[in-house]
Design an enzyme around this catalytic site. Sequence first.
Site, mmCIF file in Angstrom:
data_model
loop_
_atom_site.group_PDB
_atom_site.id
_atom_site.type_symbol
_atom_site.label_atom_id
_atom_site.label_comp_id
_atom_site.label_asym_id
_atom_site.label_seq_id
_atom_site.Cartn_x
_atom_site.Cartn_y
_atom_site.Cartn_z
ATOM 1 N N HIS A 14 0.867 -1.192 0.000
ATOM 2 C CA HIS A 14 0.000 0.000 0.000
ATOM 3 C C HIS A 14 0.896 1.233 0.000
ATOM 4 O O HIS A 14 1.489 1.572 1.022
ATOM 5 C CB HIS A 14 -0.905 0.011 1.241
ATOM 6 C CG HIS A 14 -1.839 1.174 1.291
ATOM 7 N ND1 HIS A 14 -3.169 1.047 1.585
ATOM 8 C CD2 HIS A 14 -1.649 2.498 1.082
ATOM 9 C CE1 HIS A 14 -3.759 2.228 1.555
ATOM 10 N NE2 HIS A 14 -2.850 3.134 1.261
ATOM 11 N N HIS A 16 1.562 5.392 -1.643
ATOM 12 C CA HIS A 16 1.190 6.584 -2.412
ATOM 13 C C HIS A 16 2.455 7.173 -3.037
ATOM 14 O O HIS A 16 3.370 7.570 -2.308
ATOM 15 C CB HIS A 16 0.541 7.636 -1.508
ATOM 16 C CG HIS A 16 -0.743 7.156 -0.896
ATOM 17 N ND1 HIS A 16 -1.969 7.364 -1.493
ATOM 18 C CD2 HIS A 16 -0.987 6.442 0.232
ATOM 19 C CE1 HIS A 16 -2.914 6.811 -0.749
ATOM 20 N NE2 HIS A 16 -2.343 6.244 0.308
ATOM 21 N N LYS A 100 -9.157 -0.438 -5.848
ATOM 22 C CA LYS A 100 -9.177 0.247 -4.555
ATOM 23 C C LYS A 100 -10.545 0.878 -4.302
ATOM 24 O O LYS A 100 -11.072 1.586 -5.157
ATOM 25 C CB LYS A 100 -8.107 1.347 -4.559
ATOM 26 C CG LYS A 100 -8.139 2.277 -3.355
ATOM 27 C CD LYS A 100 -7.739 1.549 -2.088
ATOM 28 C CE LYS A 100 -7.983 2.402 -0.859
ATOM 29 N NZ LYS A 100 -6.785 2.837 -0.182
ATOM 30 N N HIS A 137 -10.408 0.763 1.933
ATOM 31 C CA HIS A 137 -10.219 1.741 3.015
ATOM 32 C C HIS A 137 -11.428 1.588 3.925
ATOM 33 O O HIS A 137 -12.522 2.009 3.567
ATOM 34 C CB HIS A 137 -10.105 3.167 2.461
ATOM 35 C CG HIS A 137 -9.822 4.181 3.527
ATOM 36 N ND1 HIS A 137 -8.638 4.891 3.593
ATOM 37 C CD2 HIS A 137 -10.554 4.592 4.582
ATOM 38 C CE1 HIS A 137 -8.666 5.693 4.654
ATOM 39 N NE2 HIS A 137 -9.820 5.543 5.265
ATOM 40 N N HIS A 175 -4.438 -0.865 6.068
ATOM 41 C CA HIS A 175 -3.989 -0.068 7.214
ATOM 42 C C HIS A 175 -4.933 -0.207 8.415
ATOM 43 O O HIS A 175 -5.501 0.774 8.881
ATOM 44 C CB HIS A 175 -3.780 1.403 6.845
ATOM 45 C CG HIS A 175 -4.837 2.028 5.959
ATOM 46 N ND1 HIS A 175 -6.166 1.939 6.201
ATOM 47 C CD2 HIS A 175 -4.713 2.756 4.829
ATOM 48 C CE1 HIS A 175 -6.822 2.587 5.253
ATOM 49 N NE2 HIS A 175 -5.958 3.084 4.420
ATOM 50 N N ASP A 248 1.463 2.561 3.546
ATOM 51 C CA ASP A 248 0.625 3.761 3.382
ATOM 52 C C ASP A 248 1.499 5.020 3.446
ATOM 53 O O ASP A 248 1.031 6.083 3.868
ATOM 54 C CB ASP A 248 -0.489 3.824 4.431
ATOM 55 C CG ASP A 248 -1.618 4.774 4.021
ATOM 56 O OD1 ASP A 248 -1.647 5.204 2.858
ATOM 57 O OD2 ASP A 248 -2.456 5.088 4.886
#
Length: 345
Positions: A14, A16, A100, A137, A175, A248
């Site tokens: 995961h 970004h 996602k 999420h 997460h 994350d």
Amino acid sequence: MTQSLTIRRPDDWHLHLRDGAMLQGVLPETARHFGRAIIMPNLVPPVVTATDAAAYRARIMAALPAGMAFVPLMTLYLTETTDPADVAAAHASGLITAVKLYPAGATTNSASGVRNFENVRSVLERMAEIGLPLCMHGEVTTADVDIFDREAVFIDTVLDPLRRSIPGLRIIMEHITTSQGVDYVKSNAKDLGATITTHHLIINRNHILVGGIKPHYYCLPVAKREEHRLALRAAATSGDARFFLGTDSAPHIDALKEHACGCAGCFTATNTMSCLAEVFEQDGALDRLEGFASLNGPAFYGLEPNTDTITLTKGDAVLYPARIDTGAGPVTVFDPGFPLHWHVS
Ligand code: DOR
Ligand code: ZN
């Protein structure tokens, strides 16, 4: 006492990476230690179609410095107008590894996310048929639910009913931040895994709020009470293959973190493996670090582990930079609050 540990090269399930100058600045921080990463699609505008994902993948590869190896595992951002056929074709061609799901309003750039789960049912059913995993999420976003309860309420009111109504859909609870998240994963034998971040193994909500507000510890889902951090530590270090690393790592420039309305995200790409080695050593579980960071994730996704290795060596404190400079501006590196002794090579 172990002073050196060689493990399969880890992956980040995961991550970004953003785009443009920020992508250029942060990509080497991940590619230095990690072989692959699941790339989050919450750009502005989001990565919604196969065409978007192919173009984003090309921009990531173009930003990779010469001599560095890294495989981005692409995802599509699920919206209420996502076409099941586009998703299936992107999966069949090998372009995407997961889809996602952001509940609308849950976090950074989630406005195009899902409001009514009935509107994405046909996509989720198709994903269950073709074996394409869903990265979730897991927070409700309604104003009546306290921010510290959002994950636990999501499990009861959204996730559990959804899983019952679409059997066979493989879901990664991303997460996780609560003991309820840990318990829910453990109570389900099949089709459910969870990622745990580096920072949620290290900080609780006191770190954000006691002695002055610490914006660089603010992320979503927000860190919870100490008892929850301990439950995450126990899960990560247990050897249970349903739990694996998803950092994350979420870069925002300092000006937007140190702000009256600060962005959510901890930037952990740079020092994650040193932080994790410290955490697993503290818990007497160094022998389980490889499972958490390098083996359990690929197994859940049906991929082979990386063939090459990294070596962690204990020595004098490693001096990571307090922040990295990107073309978009400075980004503060996560401060674990304790010295890091494990060097990565
Ligand atoms: O803290 C976070 N930052 N949580 C998320 O879910 C999104 C991420 C971001 O994109 O900045
Ligand atoms: Zn994220």
